[in-house]
Scaffold this active site. Sequence first.
Site, PDB file in Angstrom:
ATOM      1  N   PHE A  15      13.331 -35.531 -11.787  1.00 52.18           N
ATOM      2  CA  PHE A  15      13.036 -36.708 -10.953  1.00 52.18           C
ATOM      3  C   PHE A  15      11.860 -36.441  -9.998  1.00 52.18           C
ATOM      4  N   THR A 124      15.918 -28.058   0.105  1.00 52.25           N
ATOM      5  CA  THR A 124      16.605 -29.244   0.597  1.00 52.25           C
ATOM      6  C   THR A 124      17.076 -29.067   2.033  1.00 52.25           C
ATOM      7  N   ASP A 125      17.244 -30.178   2.726  1.00 48.34           N
ATOM      8  CA  ASP A 125      17.794 -30.102   4.096  1.00 48.34           C
ATOM      9  C   ASP A 125      19.280 -29.743   4.092  1.00 48.34           C
ATOM     10  N   GLU A 126      19.913 -29.788   2.895  1.00 51.03           N
ATOM     11  CA  GLU A 126      21.351 -29.485   2.844  1.00 51.03           C
ATOM     12  C   GLU A 126      21.650 -28.033   3.159  1.00 51.03           C
ATOM     13  N   TYR A 151      26.169 -26.169  -4.507  1.00 53.08           N
ATOM     14  CA  TYR A 151      24.744 -26.510  -4.672  1.00 53.08           C
ATOM     15  C   TYR A 151      23.928 -26.062  -3.469  1.00 53.08           C
ATOM     16  N   LYS A 155      21.015 -23.156  -3.056  1.00 53.81           N
ATOM     17  CA  LYS A 155      19.650 -23.435  -2.568  1.00 53.81           C
ATOM     18  C   LYS A 155      19.351 -22.584  -1.333  1.00 53.81           C
ATOM     19  N   ASN A 180      16.974 -36.661   1.467  1.00 55.39           N
ATOM     20  CA  ASN A 180      17.329 -37.342   0.208  1.00 55.39           C
ATOM     21  C   ASN A 180      16.184 -38.186  -0.341  1.00 55.39           C
ATOM     22  N   ASN A 181      15.844 -37.965  -1.606  1.00 52.07           N
ATOM     23  CA  ASN A 181      14.783 -38.729  -2.266  1.00 52.07           C
ATOM     24  C   ASN A 181      15.350 -39.922  -3.032  1.00 52.07           C
ATOM     25  N   ARG A 194      22.916 -44.957  -9.205  1.00 49.22           N
ATOM     26  CA  ARG A 194      24.262 -45.299  -9.689  1.00 49.22           C
ATOM     27  C   ARG A 194      24.636 -46.708  -9.250  1.00 49.22           C
ATOM     28  N   ARG A 215      22.525 -40.486   5.337  1.00 55.45           N
ATOM     29  CA  ARG A 215      21.492 -39.741   4.635  1.00 55.45           C
ATOM     30  C   ARG A 215      20.137 -40.238   5.137  1.00 55.45           C
ATOM     31  N   ALA A 275      34.799 -33.772  -2.068  1.00 57.33           N
ATOM     32  CA  ALA A 275      35.352 -32.626  -1.329  1.00 57.33           C
ATOM     33  C   ALA A 275      34.270 -32.031  -0.437  1.00 57.33           C
TER      34      ALA A 275
HETATM   35  P1  NAD Z   1      16.582 -33.100 -11.158  1.00 53.31           P
HETATM   36  O1  NAD Z   1      17.974 -32.645 -11.467  1.00 53.31           O
HETATM   37  O2  NAD Z   1      16.207 -34.498 -11.368  1.00 53.31           O
HETATM   38  O3  NAD Z   1      15.527 -32.195 -11.955  1.00 53.31           O
HETATM   39  C1  NAD Z   1      15.665 -30.831 -12.120  1.00 53.31           C
HETATM   40  C2  NAD Z   1      14.793 -30.392 -13.304  1.00 53.31           C
HETATM   41  O4  NAD Z   1      14.921 -28.960 -13.430  1.00 53.31           O
HETATM   42  C3  NAD Z   1      15.232 -31.005 -14.633  1.00 53.31           C
HETATM   43  O5  NAD Z   1      14.089 -31.466 -15.341  1.00 53.31           O
HETATM   44  C4  NAD Z   1      15.877 -29.833 -15.364  1.00 53.31           C
HETATM   45  O6  NAD Z   1      15.748 -29.901 -16.792  1.00 53.31           O
HETATM   46  C5  NAD Z   1      15.115 -28.657 -14.798  1.00 53.31           C
HETATM   47  N1  NAD Z   1      15.884 -27.402 -14.900  1.00 53.31           N
HETATM   48  C6  NAD Z   1      17.198 -27.206 -14.602  1.00 53.31           C
HETATM   49  N2  NAD Z   1      17.538 -25.931 -14.850  1.00 53.31           N
HETATM   50  C7  NAD Z   1      16.423 -25.291 -15.286  1.00 53.31           C
HETATM   51  C8  NAD Z   1      16.132 -23.964 -15.705  1.00 53.31           C
HETATM   52  N3  NAD Z   1      17.092 -23.016 -15.702  1.00 53.31           N
HETATM   53  N4  NAD Z   1      14.875 -23.655 -16.069  1.00 53.31           N
HETATM   54  C9  NAD Z   1      13.898 -24.611 -16.075  1.00 53.31           C
HETATM   55  N5  NAD Z   1      14.108 -25.887 -15.714  1.00 53.31           N
HETATM   56  C10 NAD Z   1      15.358 -26.233 -15.321  1.00 53.31           C
HETATM   57  O7  NAD Z   1      16.357 -32.657  -9.635  1.00 53.31           O
HETATM   58  P2  NAD Z   1      15.432 -33.290  -8.520  1.00 53.31           P
HETATM   59  O8  NAD Z   1      16.237 -34.265  -7.740  1.00 53.31           O
HETATM   60  O9  NAD Z   1      14.143 -33.705  -9.117  1.00 53.31           O
HETATM   61  O10 NAD Z   1      15.199 -32.016  -7.587  1.00 53.31           O
HETATM   62  C11 NAD Z   1      14.090 -31.148  -7.796  1.00 53.31           C
HETATM   63  C12 NAD Z   1      14.082 -30.092  -6.720  1.00 53.31           C
HETATM   64  O11 NAD Z   1      13.985 -30.704  -5.440  1.00 53.31           O
HETATM   65  C13 NAD Z   1      15.344 -29.231  -6.682  1.00 53.31           C
HETATM   66  O12 NAD Z   1      14.976 -27.898  -6.406  1.00 53.31           O
HETATM   67  C14 NAD Z   1      16.155 -29.820  -5.535  1.00 53.31           C
HETATM   68  O13 NAD Z   1      16.968 -28.826  -4.939  1.00 53.31           O
HETATM   69  C15 NAD Z   1      15.053 -30.261  -4.603  1.00 53.31           C
HETATM   70  N6  NAD Z   1      15.388 -31.389  -3.704  1.00 53.31           N
HETATM   71  C16 NAD Z   1      15.919 -32.541  -4.211  1.00 53.31           C
HETATM   72  C17 NAD Z   1      16.179 -33.610  -3.349  1.00 53.31           C
HETATM   73  C18 NAD Z   1      16.725 -34.923  -3.846  1.00 53.31           C
HETATM   74  O14 NAD Z   1      17.028 -35.804  -3.053  1.00 53.31           O
HETATM   75  N7  NAD Z   1      16.866 -35.140  -5.146  1.00 53.31           N
HETATM   76  C19 NAD Z   1      15.927 -33.472  -1.968  1.00 53.31           C
HETATM   77  C20 NAD Z   1      15.386 -32.261  -1.495  1.00 53.31           C
HETATM   78  C21 NAD Z   1      15.119 -31.236  -2.378  1.00 53.31           C
HETATM   79  O1  TDX Z   2      28.681 -42.918  -6.311  1.00 54.27           O
HETATM   80  C1  TDX Z   2      28.424 -42.380  -5.236  1.00 54.27           C
HETATM   81  N1  TDX Z   2      28.939 -42.884  -4.084  1.00 54.27           N
HETATM   82  C2  TDX Z   2      28.685 -42.336  -2.863  1.00 54.27           C
HETATM   83  O2  TDX Z   2      29.182 -42.834  -1.844  1.00 54.27           O
HETATM   84  C3  TDX Z   2      27.546 -41.210  -5.153  1.00 54.27           C
HETATM   85  C4  TDX Z   2      26.954 -40.623  -6.406  1.00 54.27           C
HETATM   86  C5  TDX Z   2      27.288 -40.694  -3.909  1.00 54.27           C
HETATM   87  N2  TDX Z   2      27.842 -41.221  -2.793  1.00 54.27           N
HETATM   88  C6  TDX Z   2      27.487 -40.675  -1.465  1.00 54.27           C
HETATM   89  C7  TDX Z   2      27.561 -39.171  -1.309  1.00 54.27           C
HETATM   90  C8  TDX Z   2      26.462 -38.909  -0.283  1.00 54.27           C
HETATM   91  O3  TDX Z   2      26.966 -39.146   1.030  1.00 54.27           O
HETATM   92  O4  TDX Z   2      26.098 -41.012  -1.269  1.00 54.27           O
HETATM   93  C9  TDX Z   2      25.397 -39.963  -0.593  1.00 54.27           C
HETATM   94  C10 TDX Z   2      24.269 -39.459  -1.474  1.00 54.27           C
HETATM   95  O5  TDX Z   2      24.853 -38.802  -2.595  1.00 54.27           O
HETATM   96  P1  TDX Z   2      23.967 -38.062  -3.712  1.00 54.27           P
HETATM   97  O6  TDX Z   2      23.019 -39.023  -4.326  1.00 54.27           O
HETATM   98  O7  TDX Z   2      24.896 -37.317  -4.604  1.00 54.27           O
HETATM   99  O8  TDX Z   2      23.075 -37.087  -2.816  1.00 54.27           O
HETATM  100  P2  TDX Z   2      23.409 -35.857  -1.821  1.00 54.27           P
HETATM  101  O9  TDX Z   2      24.712 -35.233  -2.135  1.00 54.27           O
HETATM  102  O10 TDX Z   2      23.173 -36.352  -0.423  1.00 54.27           O
HETATM  103  O11 TDX Z   2      22.244 -34.824  -2.257  1.00 54.27           O
HETATM  104  C11 TDX Z   2      20.922 -35.311  -2.572  1.00 54.27           C
HETATM  105  O12 TDX Z   2      20.027 -35.070  -1.509  1.00 54.27           O
HETATM  106  C12 TDX Z   2      19.688 -33.745  -1.218  1.00 54.27           C
HETATM  107  C13 TDX Z   2      20.384 -34.645  -3.842  1.00 54.27           C
HETATM  108  O13 TDX Z   2      21.272 -34.896  -4.919  1.00 54.27           O
HETATM  109  C14 TDX Z   2      20.168 -33.168  -3.627  1.00 54.27           C
HETATM  110  O14 TDX Z   2      19.582 -32.577  -4.786  1.00 54.27           O
HETATM  111  C15 TDX Z   2      19.247 -32.990  -2.455  1.00 54.27           C
HETATM  112  O15 TDX Z   2      19.139 -31.609  -2.157  1.00 54.27           O
END
Ligand code: NAD
Ligand code: TDX
Length: 335
Positions: A15, A124-126, A151, A155, A180-181, A194, A215, A275
């Site tokens: 993503f 991540t900020d988590e 997770y 990280k 959160n993105n 979702r 978030r 949880a």
């Molecule tokens: P994502 O799950 O959408 O993408 C992760 C990608 O990594 C996928 O394309 C997957 O195939 C690849 N991958 C997984 N395991 C691998 C491996 N062993 N070797 C090579 N590639 C592998 O995740 P995302 O939401 O795009 O997050 C990307 C990064 O940003 C992560 O490091 C995550 O911790 C960080 N991040 C995400 C968010 C968020 O809100 N989604 C916020 C802050 C930081």
């Molecule tokens: O169906 C749902 N209902 C709901 O209430 C889902 C999937 C989530 N939630 C809540 C849980 C969290 O409070 O929404 C909030 C966001 O949930 P997620 O999308 O699972 O994100 P979060 O757990 O906050 O983590 C995300 O942001 C930081 C990314 O998945 C991480 O990769 C990133 O590091």
Amino acid sequence: MPGLQSVLVTGGAGFIGSAFVRHVVEHTPAHVTVLDKLTYAASPAALADLPSERVDLVEGDVADPEVVEPLVAEHGTVVHLAAESHNDNSLDDPEPFIRTNVVGTYVLLEAVRKADARLHHVSTDEVYGDLALDDPKRFTEDTPYRPSSPYSAAKAGSDHLVRAWVRSFGVRATISNCSNNYGPWQHVEKFIPRQITEVLEGRRPRVYGNGRQVRDWIHTDDHSSALLAILERGRIGETYLVGADGERTNLEIVRSLLRIMGRPEHDYELVADRAGHDQRYAIESGKLRLELGWQPRYADLEQGLADTVAWYTEHREWWAPQKAATEAAYAAKGM
Ligand code: NAD
Ligand code: TDX
């Protein structure tokens, strides 16, 4: 650093990774090689319309030194996003999170050390755990690490490894911790996609617990511009927090989505809680803004959500194949 010529992006089919690759292609002359294991979370389709002479995709595991070492040596600059990224999955099975997020980062660091390459590590900020809902503070670069889930602990471990390699071996690395993105190409397991796709399928959004958790939302395009700024102008050894002042409760987001999609604002369901559910994340991003002059373009979260709803409405053929299996897994847990 002199103009970016060539960059290896791990997790570049995910993503945020794919958004970053698009940003680099648009804003620099650099050639991009994506290293991605193509797990269930990957979307090679997100890269398909980029010029083939600018972007290569290598399928491989970031935890495999035989794949990683030659690629790092060839490129000299690496942005590391490869990770298992979903908290709920980490509660069901932590193993891949340790392997990819911790061991993968270790393998990459060793390759970077051998090649004397430049690394930017995306985190991540988590890692900071959560804030109480009534606490006015926000996370800063000095907030102590206190991760809650497998997770976020994995990280946090990866961040510690990067810092140790900087201090012990002089590796040239920076770290960013982002909130959160949201945006296009996010897997339907995550909160915002979702809920949008539940509504598009004629069902109700599903909110964990009481929905009062907060978030701090940022559009992937804004995260991408921050990553490029840090890669090009960040100080080696430094950490930058990335956020766009987008704090909302989960219920506020769901109500906004329902409004945008023309449904009554109370038309959601409260389901089983996660949880160890973190209560609030909030980012103070002054360092990034003052030092590197970064600013988010999506100042208006409502507009960003409306754009995202439009994108999912138009890309059903991309998300529909993942949707049934994702919902079946949630249903088995009462979520
Ligand atoms: P994502 O799950 O959408 O993408 C992760 C990608 O990594 C996928 O394309 C997957 O195939 C690849 N991958 C997984 N395991 C691998 C491996 N062993 N070797 C090579 N590639 C592998 O995740 P995302 O939401 O795009 O997050 C990307 C990064 O940003 C992560 O490091 C995550 O911790 C960080 N991040 C995400 C968010 C968020 O809100 N989604 C916020 C802050 C930081
Ligand atoms: O169906 C749902 N209902 C709901 O209430 C889902 C999937 C989530 N939630 C809540 C849980 C969290 O409070 O929404 C909030 C966001 O949930 P997620 O999308 O699972 O994100 P979060 O757990 O906050 O983590 C995300 O942001 C930081 C990314 O998945 C991480 O990769 C990133 O590091």
